[in-house]
Enzyme design. Structure first.
Site, PDB file in Angstrom:
ATOM      1  N   LYS A  90      -2.603   4.279  15.906  1.00 29.65           N
ATOM      2  CA  LYS A  90      -2.085   5.512  16.065  1.00 29.65           C
ATOM      3  C   LYS A  90      -3.348   6.673  15.801  1.00 29.65           C
ATOM      4  O   LYS A  90      -3.398   7.903  16.118  1.00 29.65           O
ATOM      5  CB  LYS A  90      -0.851   5.918  15.236  1.00 29.65           C
ATOM      6  CG  LYS A  90      -1.015   5.892  13.712  1.00 29.65           C
ATOM      7  CD  LYS A  90      -1.460   7.116  13.068  1.00 29.65           C
ATOM      8  CE  LYS A  90      -1.841   6.878  11.566  1.00 29.65           C
ATOM      9  NZ  LYS A  90      -2.166   8.203  10.860  1.00 29.65           N
ATOM     10  N   GLY A 135      -3.281   7.723  -2.282  1.00 32.50           N
ATOM     11  CA  GLY A 135      -2.968   7.081  -3.390  1.00 32.50           C
ATOM     12  C   GLY A 135      -2.285   7.960  -4.757  1.00 32.50           C
ATOM     13  O   GLY A 135      -1.323   7.457  -5.170  1.00 32.50           O
TER      14      GLY A 135
HETATM   15  N1  LIG Z   1      -4.127  10.874   3.429  1.00 30.86           N
HETATM   16  C1  LIG Z   1      -2.914  10.465   4.040  1.00 30.86           C
HETATM   17  O1  LIG Z   1      -2.142  11.189   4.219  1.00 30.86           O
HETATM   18  C2  LIG Z   1      -2.422   9.013   4.222  1.00 30.86           C
HETATM   19  C3  LIG Z   1      -1.324   8.704   4.667  1.00 30.86           C
HETATM   20  C4  LIG Z   1      -0.878   7.259   4.774  1.00 30.86           C
HETATM   21  C5  LIG Z   1      -1.777   6.350   4.957  1.00 30.86           C
HETATM   22  N2  LIG Z   1      -3.086   6.580   4.339  1.00 30.86           N
HETATM   23  C6  LIG Z   1      -4.020   5.529   4.447  1.00 30.86           C
HETATM   24  O2  LIG Z   1      -4.203   5.285   2.986  1.00 30.86           O
HETATM   25  C7  LIG Z   1      -5.571   4.795   2.739  1.00 30.86           C
HETATM   26  C8  LIG Z   1      -6.243   5.747   1.828  1.00 30.86           C
HETATM   27  O3  LIG Z   1      -6.141   6.964   2.169  1.00 30.86           O
HETATM   28  P1  LIG Z   1      -6.357   8.266   0.918  1.00 30.86           P
HETATM   29  O4  LIG Z   1      -5.914   9.407   1.808  1.00 30.86           O
HETATM   30  O5  LIG Z   1      -5.596   7.821  -0.339  1.00 30.86           O
HETATM   31  O6  LIG Z   1      -7.896   8.365   0.777  1.00 30.86           O
HETATM   32  P2  LIG Z   1      -8.650   9.671   0.987  1.00 30.86           P
HETATM   33  O7  LIG Z   1      -9.122   9.692   2.528  1.00 30.86           O
HETATM   34  O8  LIG Z   1      -8.328  10.729   0.070  1.00 30.86           O
HETATM   35  O9  LIG Z   1     -10.306   9.087   0.334  1.00 30.86           O
HETATM   36  C9  LIG Z   1     -10.420   9.056  -0.874  1.00 30.86           C
HETATM   37  C10 LIG Z   1     -10.474   7.632  -1.441  1.00 30.86           C
HETATM   38  O10 LIG Z   1     -11.502   6.834  -1.049  1.00 30.86           O
HETATM   39  C11 LIG Z   1     -12.302   6.267  -2.039  1.00 30.86           C
HETATM   40  N3  LIG Z   1     -13.698   6.215  -1.628  1.00 30.86           N
HETATM   41  C12 LIG Z   1     -14.626   7.006  -1.348  1.00 30.86           C
HETATM   42  N4  LIG Z   1     -15.628   6.778  -1.069  1.00 30.86           N
HETATM   43  C13 LIG Z   1     -15.912   5.391  -1.305  1.00 30.86           C
HETATM   44  C14 LIG Z   1     -16.868   4.373  -1.525  1.00 30.86           C
HETATM   45  N5  LIG Z   1     -18.125   4.741  -1.283  1.00 30.86           N
HETATM   46  N6  LIG Z   1     -16.430   3.127  -2.032  1.00 30.86           N
HETATM   47  C15 LIG Z   1     -15.126   3.151  -2.261  1.00 30.86           C
HETATM   48  N7  LIG Z   1     -14.197   3.993  -2.219  1.00 30.86           N
HETATM   49  C16 LIG Z   1     -14.463   5.205  -1.604  1.00 30.86           C
HETATM   50  C17 LIG Z   1     -11.825   7.057  -3.134  1.00 30.86           C
HETATM   51  O11 LIG Z   1     -12.219   6.511  -4.329  1.00 30.86           O
HETATM   52  C18 LIG Z   1     -10.504   7.397  -2.863  1.00 30.86           C
HETATM   53  O12 LIG Z   1      -9.752   6.358  -3.351  1.00 30.86           O
HETATM   54  C19 LIG Z   1      -6.240   5.000   3.886  1.00 30.86           C
HETATM   55  O13 LIG Z   1      -6.296   3.941   4.859  1.00 30.86           O
HETATM   56  C20 LIG Z   1      -5.425   5.836   4.889  1.00 30.86           C
HETATM   57  O14 LIG Z   1      -5.173   5.704   6.348  1.00 30.86           O
HETATM   58  C21 LIG Z   1      -3.183   7.894   4.274  1.00 30.86           C
HETATM   59  O1  LIG Z   2      -4.512  12.131   8.193  1.00 31.55           O
HETATM   60  P1  LIG Z   2      -4.672  10.973   9.092  1.00 31.55           P
HETATM   61  O2  LIG Z   2      -5.044  11.315  10.549  1.00 31.55           O
HETATM   62  O3  LIG Z   2      -5.535  10.047   8.295  1.00 31.55           O
HETATM   63  O4  LIG Z   2      -3.397  10.357   8.920  1.00 31.55           O
HETATM   64  C1  LIG Z   2      -2.641  10.298   7.701  1.00 31.55           C
HETATM   65  C2  LIG Z   2      -1.682   9.321   7.748  1.00 31.55           C
HETATM   66  O5  LIG Z   2      -1.689   8.132   8.420  1.00 31.55           O
HETATM   67  C3  LIG Z   2      -0.094   9.908   8.327  1.00 31.55           C
HETATM   68  O6  LIG Z   2       0.778   9.059   8.454  1.00 31.55           O
END
Ligand SMILES: NC(=O)c1ccc[n+]([C@@H]2O[C@H](COP(=O)([O-])OP(=O)(O)OC[C@H]3O[C@@H](n4cnc5c(N)ncnc54)[C@H](O)[C@@H]3O)[C@@H](O)[C@H]2O)c1
Ligand SMILES: O=P(O)(O)OC[C@H](O)CO
Length: 426
Positions: free
Chosen positions: A285, A95
């Protein structure tokens, strides 16, 4: 006789108000054999309208044809009209990285977007720190966010003031989020993009994708952005790519709007119309990445990892064949497919935690807390959902790798048996 309700539907088509709207016209529709609606060109929306008409509303026996016209894009979703406000819902690692990217892009495309990006951060103490320091010290401290990204803690403010909503929270919290914003959304008619990765199982035991949940609960058109996007690398402006599914299929203005929102010289987006496969790749994945982490933890080298990877890809394709028979094989060769499988299986969090699972007696939830400090894994829940879906269809035998990963994650299978599972995968 045909009733043409063109354009008068507007919001009602996209919102939960469709049913009352049509009920008010029930006397007309009961005497009709054809109901003709003009709606957006988004396939998911059309199917929902048909479902609603056919199952929830009783139009009598005379209504035997429902015609959905796909030509018009409703004014409120017209991507050529007005500058759009963007809201990013989710203050985690991805985010934050995407708020940074979007913040810079909207400033470059002032004719398309309002310059301020609303960035919903759930925790007020973290929001205050981000406001003051521009840094998300909990989830992604490596970068400073641009000044036009405004962290807000009011979800309803972020939603009610946005024309474009970026859903980027861990998928396990998505339904709660949609429930919470349902009222705020009714005053506007936004377009959504889901960046979350994960799968769900609905009350009838069927597969449900993140974009389908958002669409079902909020009635808005939803696209998808998915790719090999490890958050910190995107934030550090290392070259990355992603696959983008246009929320309004075939609408070139909408495509251009979203290209301008996400693309820059170090982040390339490619469009794809095979939305369900894009989304399933992003979720599945993570299971493959867990498998690769287990192989790493067991101390095996690259040959074994390559065997796990190729077996994982075969089960991914087979799974998509079962649950989305109209899939296109070429989607797997886009960044959302093979690109993300590679990045996650070598550098992702799912890989990291599953490697640790081998070397520890702790549960995966405990290791997640210890190693990720508040970030969330998507793989174990997805493996569980996949296991249930396959069990319902009595297909577990055809997916020994996916099944083994779920059972190793919940400690009902010895990790050493993973090799046998890989060997037996068709
Ligand atoms: N981190 C990456 O590299 C990445 C890359 C691509 C896609 N994603 C996807 O994006 C999505 C968000 O991942 P991220 O990395 O931003 O999050 P994150 O793994 O850093 O988790 C933190 C997020 O979870 C929320 N959270 C934690 N506990 C919570 C609760 N009890 N209730 C509601 N919200 C809660 C927090 O407010 C924050 O927004 C996921 O589906 C992930 O698969 C992540
Ligand atoms: O760190 P992961 O395993 O949640 O993967 C992050 C993203 O989905 C990579 O594209």
């Amino acid at each position: 006789m045909a009733i043409i309700l063109k354009n008068s539907l507007k919001l009602n088509v996209f919102h939960n108000k469709l049913s009352p709207f049509l009920r008010r016209r029930q006397s007309e529709t009961q005497t009709s054999s054809l109901l003709s609606l003009t709606t957006s060109s988004c396939g998911l929306i059309e199917s929902t309208i048909k479902d609603k008409l056919q199952t929830k509303l009783k139009f009598g026996n005379t209504l035997n044809k429902i015609e959905i016209t796909s030509s018009a894009v409703l004014e409120a979703n017209d991507c050529t009209k007005g500058r759009k406000s963007v809201g990013v819902l989710g203050g985690g690692a991805w985010g934050t990285a995407i708020a940074d990217l979007i913040g810079r892009n909207v400033a470059k495309h002032k004719h398309l977007f309002h310059e301020e990006v609303l960035f919903y951060v759930r925790d007020e103490s973290l929001r205050l720190i981000i406001e003051k320091t521009r840094q998300n010290i909990r989830y992604l401290s490596a970068i400073k966010l641009p000044l036009n990204v405004r962290p807000v803690s009011s979800l309803s403010d972020a939603v009610s003031k946005s024309d474009v909503l970026i859903f980027v929270i861990p998928h396990q919290y998505l339904q709660d989020l949609c429930y919470a914003i349902n009222d705020s959304i009714s005053t506007r008619n936004p377009i959504g993009i889901s960046l979350s990765k994960g799968l769900h199982i609905d009350s009838a035991g069927n597969l449900e994708l993140n974009s389908q949940i958002i669409h079902r609960m909020l009635g808005i058109p939803v696209g998808v952005l998915s790719g090999a996007n490890i958050a910190i690398e995107v934030a550090q402006r290392q070259y990355s790519e992603a696959t983008l599914v246009n929320p309004l299929t075939n609408d070139k203005n909408c495509e251009e709007l979203f290209r301008c929102l996400f693309e820059c010289n170090l982040f390339r987006v490619s469009f794809c119309n095979d939305g369900p496969t894009v989304e399933m790749c992003g979720a599945l994945k993570n299971i493959v990445a867990i498998g690769c982490g287990l192989v790493d933890g067991l101390g095996y080298g690259m040959n074994t990892k390559a065997a796990a990877l190729s077996c994982g890809v075969r089960e991914m394709i087979r799974f998509v064949e079962v649950f989305h028979p109209k899939y296109e094989l070429s989607t797997f060769f886009q960044n959302c497919g093979i690109g993300d499988i590679i990045a996650s299986s070598f550098g992702g969090r799912n890989r990291k935690v599953s490697e640790a699972l081998i070397k520890s007696s702790k549960s995966i939830e405990m290791l997640e807390k210890q190693l990720l400090r508040g970030q969330k894994l998507q793989g174990p829940q997805t493996a569980h959902v996949v296991y249930q879906l396959l069990q319902n269809k009595q297909l577990l035998n055809e997916f020994p790798f996916f099944s083994a990963i779920h059972r190793i994650c919940n400690r009902t299978m010895d990790p050493k048996d993973l090799i046998q599972a890989i060997k037996s995968s068709p």
